[in-house]
Design a protein around this motif. Structure first.
Motif, PDB file in Angstrom:
ATOM      1  N   SER A 171       0.863  -1.179   0.000  1.00  0.00           N
ATOM      2  CA  SER A 171       0.000   0.000   0.000  1.00  0.00           C
ATOM      3  C   SER A 171       0.895   1.223   0.000  1.00  0.00           C
ATOM      4  CB  SER A 171      -0.913   0.006   1.233  1.00  0.00           C
ATOM      5  OG  SER A 171      -0.139   0.069   2.421  1.00  0.00           O
ATOM      6  N   GLY A 172       0.347   2.349  -0.416  1.00  0.00           N
ATOM      7  CA  GLY A 172       1.167   3.549  -0.453  1.00  0.00           C
ATOM      8  C   GLY A 172       0.489   4.707  -1.135  1.00  0.00           C
ATOM      9  N   ASN A 173       1.279   5.639  -1.568  1.00  0.00           N
ATOM     10  CA  ASN A 173       0.794   6.867  -2.179  1.00  0.00           C
ATOM     11  C   ASN A 173       1.825   7.330  -3.199  1.00  0.00           C
ATOM     12  OD1 ASN A 173       0.372   9.809  -2.572  1.00  0.00           O
ATOM     13  ND2 ASN A 173      -1.211   9.527  -1.026  1.00  0.00           N
ATOM     14  N   LEU A 174       1.339   7.684  -4.391  1.00  0.00           N
ATOM     15  CA  LEU A 174       2.251   8.139  -5.435  1.00  0.00           C
ATOM     16  C   LEU A 174       2.396   9.652  -5.439  1.00  0.00           C
ATOM     17  CD1 LEU A 174       1.443   5.811  -8.439  1.00  0.00           C
ATOM     18  CD2 LEU A 174       3.408   5.790  -6.920  1.00  0.00           C
ATOM     19  N   GLY A 175       1.950  10.286  -4.361  1.00  0.00           N
ATOM     20  CA  GLY A 175       2.024  11.730  -4.301  1.00  0.00           C
ATOM     21  C   GLY A 175       0.676  12.353  -4.553  1.00  0.00           C
ATOM     22  N   CYS A 176      -0.294  11.519  -4.944  1.00  0.00           N
ATOM     23  CA  CYS A 176      -1.669  11.981  -5.190  1.00  0.00           C
ATOM     24  C   CYS A 176      -2.629  10.865  -4.815  1.00  0.00           C
ATOM     25  CB  CYS A 176      -1.838  12.406  -6.646  1.00  0.00           C
ATOM     26  SG  CYS A 176      -3.487  13.025  -7.054  1.00  0.00           S
ATOM     27  N   ASN A 177      -2.694   9.820  -5.614  1.00  0.00           N
ATOM     28  CA  ASN A 177      -3.607   8.710  -5.347  1.00  0.00           C
ATOM     29  C   ASN A 177      -2.978   7.631  -4.476  1.00  0.00           C
ATOM     30  OD1 ASN A 177      -6.282   8.961  -6.834  1.00  0.00           O
ATOM     31  ND2 ASN A 177      -4.840   9.546  -8.445  1.00  0.00           N
ATOM     32  N   ARG A 178      -3.814   7.038  -3.628  1.00  0.00           N
ATOM     33  CA  ARG A 178      -3.402   5.919  -2.786  1.00  0.00           C
ATOM     34  C   ARG A 178      -3.669   4.612  -3.514  1.00  0.00           C
ATOM     35  NH1 ARG A 178      -2.581   7.437   2.519  1.00  0.00           N
ATOM     36  NH2 ARG A 178      -3.218   9.569   3.030  1.00  0.00           N
ATOM     37  N   PHE A 179      -2.985   3.552  -3.076  1.00  0.00           N
ATOM     38  CA  PHE A 179      -3.172   2.271  -3.731  1.00  0.00           C
ATOM     39  C   PHE A 179      -2.937   1.099  -2.787  1.00  0.00           C
ATOM     40  CE2 PHE A 179       1.327   2.444  -3.541  1.00  0.00           C
ATOM     41  CZ  PHE A 179       1.717   1.113  -3.447  1.00  0.00           C
ATOM     42  N   THR A 180      -3.460  -0.048  -3.191  1.00  0.00           N
ATOM     43  CA  THR A 180      -3.146  -1.316  -2.547  1.00  0.00           C
ATOM     44  C   THR A 180      -3.018  -2.351  -3.662  1.00  0.00           C
ATOM     45  OG1 THR A 180      -5.485  -1.920  -2.282  1.00  0.00           O
ATOM     46  CG2 THR A 180      -4.422  -0.766  -0.444  1.00  0.00           C
ATOM     47  N   ALA A 181      -2.216  -3.369  -3.458  1.00  0.00           N
ATOM     48  CA  ALA A 181      -2.037  -4.401  -4.483  1.00  0.00           C
ATOM     49  C   ALA A 181      -1.408  -5.649  -3.899  1.00  0.00           C
ATOM     50  CB  ALA A 181      -1.170  -3.860  -5.620  1.00  0.00           C
ATOM     51  N   ASP A 182      -1.686  -6.771  -4.548  1.00  0.00           N
ATOM     52  CA  ASP A 182      -1.056  -8.038  -4.193  1.00  0.00           C
ATOM     53  C   ASP A 182       0.050  -8.310  -5.203  1.00  0.00           C
ATOM     54  OD1 ASP A 182      -2.686  -8.728  -2.008  1.00  0.00           O
ATOM     55  OD2 ASP A 182      -4.255  -9.412  -3.367  1.00  0.00           O
ATOM     56  N   VAL A 183       1.076  -9.015  -4.751  1.00  0.00           N
ATOM     57  CA  VAL A 183       2.173  -9.348  -5.650  1.00  0.00           C
ATOM     58  C   VAL A 183       2.672 -10.754  -5.379  1.00  0.00           C
ATOM     59  CG1 VAL A 183       2.929  -6.978  -5.975  1.00  0.00           C
ATOM     60  CG2 VAL A 183       3.768  -8.299  -4.045  1.00  0.00           C
ATOM     61  N   ARG A 184       3.351 -11.321  -6.343  1.00  0.00           N
ATOM     62  CA  ARG A 184       3.948 -12.646  -6.178  1.00  0.00           C
ATOM     63  C   ARG A 184       5.444 -12.523  -6.406  1.00  0.00           C
ATOM     64  NH1 ARG A 184       1.817 -15.038 -10.119  1.00  0.00           N
ATOM     65  NH2 ARG A 184       3.606 -15.403 -11.488  1.00  0.00           N
ATOM     66  N   VAL A 185       6.228 -13.141  -5.509  1.00  0.00           N
ATOM     67  CA  VAL A 185       7.680 -13.056  -5.619  1.00  0.00           C
ATOM     68  C   VAL A 185       8.274 -14.447  -5.782  1.00  0.00           C
ATOM     69  CG1 VAL A 185       9.803 -12.359  -4.512  1.00  0.00           C
ATOM     70  CG2 VAL A 185       7.718 -11.038  -4.144  1.00  0.00           C
ATOM     71  N   ASP A 186       9.150 -14.547  -6.745  1.00  0.00           N
ATOM     72  CA  ASP A 186       9.841 -15.815  -6.994  1.00  0.00           C
ATOM     73  C   ASP A 186      11.315 -15.476  -7.159  1.00  0.00           C
ATOM     74  OD1 ASP A 186      10.682 -18.310  -7.652  1.00  0.00           O
ATOM     75  OD2 ASP A 186       9.712 -18.390  -9.613  1.00  0.00           O
ATOM     76  N   GLY A 187      12.079 -15.657  -6.050  1.00  0.00           N
ATOM     77  CA  GLY A 187      13.466 -15.236  -6.080  1.00  0.00           C
ATOM     78  C   GLY A 187      13.526 -13.722  -6.154  1.00  0.00           C
ATOM     79  N   ASP A 188      14.191 -13.194  -7.178  1.00  0.00           N
ATOM     80  CA  ASP A 188      14.248 -11.738  -7.332  1.00  0.00           C
ATOM     81  C   ASP A 188      13.306 -11.274  -8.437  1.00  0.00           C
ATOM     82  OD1 ASP A 188      15.517 -12.666  -9.547  1.00  0.00           O
ATOM     83  OD2 ASP A 188      17.351 -11.497  -9.289  1.00  0.00           O
ATOM     84  N   THR A 189      12.363 -12.139  -8.828  1.00  0.00           N
ATOM     85  CA  THR A 189      11.376 -11.771  -9.841  1.00  0.00           C
ATOM     86  C   THR A 189      10.067 -11.401  -9.174  1.00  0.00           C
ATOM     87  OG1 THR A 189      12.333 -13.239 -11.512  1.00  0.00           O
ATOM     88  CG2 THR A 189      10.062 -12.531 -11.850  1.00  0.00           C
TER      89      THR A 189
END
Length: 270
Positions: free
Chosen positions: A71-89
């Motif tokens: 989650s975070g903010n790009l300086g204007c809009n806020r966001f949330t997201a899911d991610v998948r990590v495989d090693g450094d990918t």
């Protein structure tokens, strides 16, 4: 959306814990991808697309929790997201973002982030402790640079106003006034700064989660319409009593009338 981009960081968050084995950094700038990314406030420093580097908007950041949610903010809009990590990918999944209209320059930055950060990205961490940096690189070579930042204290920080609030509605600053308004609370109970046009100073007593502002003295310049509109909005917040909340490097002030503001600590940590 740009928001998803930051989510990528999440991926790394689900990676292995730091250790002394192969791939570990030694504090000399050696790149390492085994450092945990969760629990770190990553400020977005810049975005490089097609060889052109663009500085990120103030307040742009991402944080990853222990469940692998970004989650975070790009300086204007806020966001949330899911991610998948495989090693450094890192593979970015669907995201959710707010739909606030932003300044044209910020919107362009967010759109560029959205186009760049999709599919698989390579994550690399360099440095140690509070000096860590994170680089996320797409297959075509475009990249986003981030850096870890320490929490910002209420007093002594030059808080830069990044957004306005009215009840449950958040909005960006009037066009052309971005980066003009700021305030600094002193340990001696003072407050000073700029309303976007006129400078001001006064008293501000902090008690618990409340700040009680005394009458503010300001200069009397007449400025263009957007600056004066911003000034009126800020004066409606910086009067009498307001509640405040700090989330690492973001400050929210809300007056009893429901008027409020969002502000961020300088990205350079000063």
């Amino acid at each position: 959306m740009a928001v998803s981009v930051l989510a990528l960081l999440t991926l790394a968050a689900c990676g292995t814990e730091s250790g002394s084995g192969a791939g570990s950094g030694d504090g000399s700038g050696t790149v390492r991808t085994d450092l945990p990314l969760s629990g770190v406030h990553w400020s977005v420093s810049s975005l490089t697309v097609g060889g052109k580097k663009t500085t990120a908007p103030d307040g742009a950041h991402v944080e990853i929790d222990s469940a692998g949610r970004a989650s975070g903010n790009l300086g204007c809009n806020r966001f949330t997201a899911d991610v998948r990590v495989d090693g450094d990918t890192v593979t970015v999944g669907p995201d959710t973002t707010t739909g606030m209209a932003c300044a044209e320059e910020v919107q362009r930055f967010e759109e560029a982030l959205g186009r760049t950060f999709s599919g698989e990205l390579r994550a690399a961490v360099a440095g140690e402790g509070a000096g860590r940096t994170l680089t996320l690189t797409a297959a075509g070579g475009d990249s986003i640079a981030l850096a870890s930042r320490p929490p910002a204290p209420l007093t002594g920080t030059a808080w830069k106003v990044t957004g306005l609030v009215s009840g449950d509605t958040a909005s960006s600053l009037p066009a052309g006034t971005e980066g003009t308004a700021h305030l600094t609370l002193g340990k001696d109970g003072s407050v000073e700064g700029s309303l976007g046009c006129n400078s001001f100073h006064g008293k501000a007593a902090v008690s618990g989660s409340t700040i009680t502002f005394g009458p503010l003295a300001s200069t009397r310049k007449m400025c263009p319409g957007p600056e004066m509109a911003l000034e009126r909005e800020l004066l409606a917040v910086l009067q009498d009593r307001a509640t405040y909340r700090i989330e690492h490097r973001t400050l929210s002030l809300t007056a009893e009338s429901g008027k409020g503001l969002d502000a961020s600590a300088p990205s350079d940590g000063k």
